[in-house]
Structures are given as structure tokens and as C-alpha cells.
Write an enzyme that holds these catalytic residues in place. Structure first.
Site, PDB file in Angstrom:
ATOM      1  N   LYS A 119       0.651  -1.079   0.077  1.00 46.89           N
ATOM      2  CA  LYS A 119       0.032   0.030   0.086  1.00 46.89           C
ATOM      3  C   LYS A 119       0.761   1.242  -0.011  1.00 46.89           C
ATOM      4  O   LYS A 119       2.059   1.151   0.591  1.00 46.89           O
ATOM      5  CB  LYS A 119      -0.949  -0.003   1.267  1.00 46.89           C
TER       6      LYS A 119
HETATM    7  N1  GLU Z   1      -7.205   0.163  -3.141  1.00 44.37           N
HETATM    8  C1  GLU Z   1      -7.985  -1.020  -3.612  1.00 44.37           C
HETATM    9  C2  GLU Z   1      -8.030  -2.211  -2.440  1.00 44.37           C
HETATM   10  O1  GLU Z   1      -7.772  -1.553  -1.246  1.00 44.37           O
HETATM   11  C3  GLU Z   1      -7.651  -1.867  -4.876  1.00 44.37           C
HETATM   12  C4  GLU Z   1      -6.012  -2.195  -4.628  1.00 44.37           C
HETATM   13  C5  GLU Z   1      -5.498  -2.744  -6.168  1.00 44.37           C
HETATM   14  O2  GLU Z   1      -6.507  -3.042  -7.057  1.00 44.37           O
HETATM   15  O3  GLU Z   1      -4.342  -3.113  -6.078  1.00 44.37           O
HETATM   16  O4  GLU Z   1      -8.238  -3.017  -2.641  1.00 44.37           O
END
Ligand code: GLU
Length: 418
Positions: free
Chosen positions: A104
Site C-alpha cells: 500500500k
Molecule cells: N485500493 C484497492 C483496495 O484496497 C485496490 C487495490 C488494487 O487494485 O491493487 O483493495
């Protein structure tokens, strides 16, 4: 003991480790991210001033594949939060069995007060900062809170310029024109709807009899509200950072979505509809509805308001909306919680499809994408539901048991380097 959001992750992990009898060494390894990077992000603001933002990228675990996870722009972004979100991405990819680890990123900033060109410069400088650790086989970013396909386009362009080669597979969540996938924008909300329908089916409930409150009206909440309504449920309340809206016989979700297309910062502030009452976010959470969909930020349902929750079902569109203390309260009250790592996995599942399509330079049609998304999510739901029934644990614990075992097996089979 860690406080903050990462403390939640550790509590959930420790509980699961005990239930599955996780090897102690494995447990210690899983309590820490593989890699944390903090970068300074200086940019020139429109008025000539230099502002220095702080950004992070955390790669939690890569045992099952390249790390994957979004990038968030928000005043509350911190290393603690990014670590937690990266851990949840790890468990999420394992629950739905897609070949990724978890990561993240985030920049602590208030994008609502910044111009588009300031946000673009910040995005480019942040991308430069994390470039040494991202890549199609290392770590693939995507959108999250306050980032979008536009942000992903800037990241793709920045990497492509620095590497002097067009690099489509560096990010997912891109626009269709830049190699994005059909259905990606709606994917998280669609997955929330799929999870909701599976839950209702298991509980023998007819969608027509189900009232719903949705917290958050961004990319996840608005799409989830729209699709859940189309399945026959009644959305009686919805809210975003600007406040909440209630109408007992059902809100005009289409009208609200249309309103946010042109409103300031795409917020619901100022929305008016026939018979619509304005309520606070806190009131929304404790409404007497059948289903509550928290689709905003972490830590919304906690030890302070857990007792006041009147919904009988919760489907988590956000990451980490329920604290472990609230989980216990809800469990005792018989509230069924479809956990974030299952319920909001639709986004990363279609991100996976986007990455695969980009690598093959061969793009699928929307029906194929939605059908594959449904197959993956329904099968993950079944596995979690069955384990939770068999072991008499809540769905979060069951999902965590499945995820941790998968990650631990991958780590064990790879062995410790060197
Ligand atoms: N931000 C989204 C999540 O928390 C998607 C992450 C992604 O597609 O890599 O799942």
C-alpha cells in the site's frame, strides 16, 4: 503492543495464529512488513511556495507473488496506516487466491484543497520517490481513497518517461484508453454487491425486504449502492465526508450519483431531494436497517458505537472499518459481518485481470470480466462461509484463517533466503 491501525492488524493476526496453531517463527515473520519506504515529496505549489509532503510505500509480504495495493491521498495517511493497509492487501489477495502479495502507498496531504496541477506534480514526484521499489514484477500500485484512473495515468507516464519506454503494466486502475480494464472502476462496488447477494441467499432473505445504509459515496459506496438497489434492496441512507441523507422509502441513488458528477469535490454537500432528511455520519451508522455497508475509512465501528449498531448484517466496502473490540461486540449481538478482505476484494481482482490483459496485450469484453469476477468472489465467499460454519467462528476469523494459512504455506515452501 502497537496502537493505531496497525495494532488492529496485529490483534487480528494474533487471534488467527492462535486458532490455527501457526508456527511461532512464521507468526513472528508475519507481524512485520518486508519493506517500508518513506519519501519526501517536495513540490512547487501554484503560488510559487515549496510544500514538502511525506509519502510512504509499504510492501508487506511477497511470498505469493508481486506486491499489490493502492495509493491513498488523505490528511490522515501515516506509516502506521499504510502498514495496516498493506497487510490487509496481503490477506485479501490470499483469500480470493490471486497471485499477489500485499502493498500500500499513501501521501499525507489534503487533495481537496489542492489544484489539479499541484496533485499531478505531487503524484509525479511521489512516483519518482518510490520508483526504486515498484515494477510489474515487484509491486503494482492502483487507486485508493482520493486517487483515480487520472492519477494512475500520471504514474504510468512518469515511469514511462524515466525509463524511456511505455510501461503499461506498472499500475492498474488506468483509463480504458491507457490500457485499463473494462469494469475496473466499478469492480470494488460490484464485489460488495456480489458479497451482499451471497450473504442474503445464505440467510434466506429476499432482497426486496432488505433496507440498507451506505457510509461513503465515493468509487466504492456509490457503485455498491447503485448495484445493490438494482438487485431489489432499498437504500434508505447514504453519506460521505460532507454528511448523510435519509429517506425511509428509498433514496434516488441515480439522482445522487448525477449530483456528485458536477458538485464541488464530487461531494454530496447541498444535495436536496423530495422527503430527504439530512443526518450525521454517526446517525447513519446506528440506523435501524437490515444491512450496513461501511465504504469510507478505517475505525468507523468501534468500542464506542459498537453497542448502538442496529443493523443485522454488515458488508465491509472499506478497509478496516470495524475494530477488533467492535467485532466482539457485534459477534455477541449476532450481527453477521462480511469482512473487508473478502467483501471489497473485487477491485484488486479486476486489477489482476487488468495486469494479465496488459501483459498479454489482449483485452477481454465486459461480460467476461464480470463473469470471472463473480466466479472468483462467489467461490471465495463459499470457502469462507463453510469454514465459519464448520469452525463456529465469525466470517472475519474464517477469512483470516484461510489467508494466513495460504501465505504461511507459500513462505514455508520457498524457505528463508539465503
Ligand atoms: N485500493 C484497492 C483496495 O484496497 C485496490 C487495490 C488494487 O487494485 O491493487 O483493495
Amino acid at each position: 503492543m502497537e496502537n493505531g491501525v496497525f495494532g488492529m492488524v496485529l490483534k487480528q493476526l494474533d487471534t488467527t495464529a492462535e486458532i490455527i496453531g501457526l508456527d511461532e517463527n512464521m507468526h513472528r515473520m508475519l507481524r512485520q512488513p518486508e519493506r517500508e519506504l518513506t519519501v519526501s515529496v517536495p513540490i512547487q505549489m501554484d503560488d510559487g511556495r515549496i510544500e514538502v509532503f511525506t509519502g510512504h510505500r509499504v510492501q508487506y509480504n511477497s511470498a505469493r507473488g508481486p506486491c499489490k495495493g493502492g495509493i491513498r491521498y488523505h490528511p490522515d495517511v501515516s506509516l502506521d496506516e499504510v502498514k495496516a493497509l498493506a497487510a490487509w492487501m496481503t490477506w485479501k489477495c490470499a483469500v480470493v487466491n490471486i497471485p499477489y502479495g500485499g502493498a500500500k502507498g499513501g501521501v499525507q496531504c489534503d487533495p481537496l484543497t489542492m489544484s489539479k496541477s499541484e496533485i499531478m506534480r505531487m503524484t509525479r514526484r511521489y512516483t519518482f520517490g518510490i520508483l526504486p521499489i515498484i515494477g510489474p514484477r515487484h509491486d503494482i500500485p492502483a487507486p485508493d481513497v482520493n486517487t483515480s484512473s487520472e492519477t494512475m495515468g500520471w504514474i504510468m507516464d512518469t515511469v514511462s518517461m524515466l525509463e524511456a519506454a511505455t510501461t503499461l503494466d506498472i499500475v492498474t486502475g488506468k483509463s480504458i484508453e491507457l490500457g485499463g480494464s473494462l469494469g475496473r472502476r466499478e469492480a470494488t462496488g460490484r464485489g460488495v454487491m456480489i458479497t451482499t447477494m451471497e450473504l442474503l441467499r445464505r440467510l434466506g432473505k429476499n432482497p426486496e425486504d432488505v433496507t440498507v445504509a451506505v457510509q461513503g459515496f465515493g468509487n466504492v459506496g456509490s457503485v455498491a449502492a447503485d448495484l445493490i438497489r438494482k438487485e431489489g434492496c432499498r437504500i434508505v441512507a447514504a453519506s460521505d465526508a460532507s454528511g448523510g441523507y435519509f429517506k425511509g422509502d428509498g433514496l434516488d441513488i441515480d439522482g445522487m450519483i448525477q449530483y456528485t458528477e458536477t458538485s464541488k469535490n464530487h461531494l454530496l454537500a447541498g444535495y436536496e431531494g423530495d422527503g430527504v432528511e439530512v443526518i450525521s455520519n454517526e446517525e447513519l451508522l446506528t440506523l435501524d436497517v437490515d444491512l450496513l455497508v461501511p465504504a469510507a475509512l478505517e475505525n468507523q465501528i468501534n468500542e464506542k458505537n459498537g453497542d448502538n449498531i442496529r443493523a443485522k448484517m454488515i458488508v465491509e466496502g472499506a478497509n478496516g472499518p470495524t475494530t477488533p473490540e467492535a467485532d466482539n461486540i457485534l459477534h455477541d449481538k449476532g450481527v453477521i459481518v462480511a469482512p473487508d478482505i473478502l467483501a471489497n476484494s473485487g477491485g484488486v481482482v479486476v486489477s489482476y485481470f487488468e495486469w494479465v490483459q496488459g501483459i498479454q496485450s489482449f483485452f477481454w469484453d465486459l461480460d467476461e470480466i464480470n463473469q470471472n469476477l463473480k466466479n472468483i468472489m462467489v467461490s471465495a465467499f463459499d470457502t469462507v462461509w463453510e469454514l465459519s460454519t464448520k469452525e463456529k467462528v465469525d466470517m472475519r476469523t474464517a477469512a483470516m484463517m484461510i489467508a494466513i494459512k495460504k501465505v504461511a504455506v507459500a513462505m514455508e515452501q520457498r524457505g528463508i533466503f539465503p
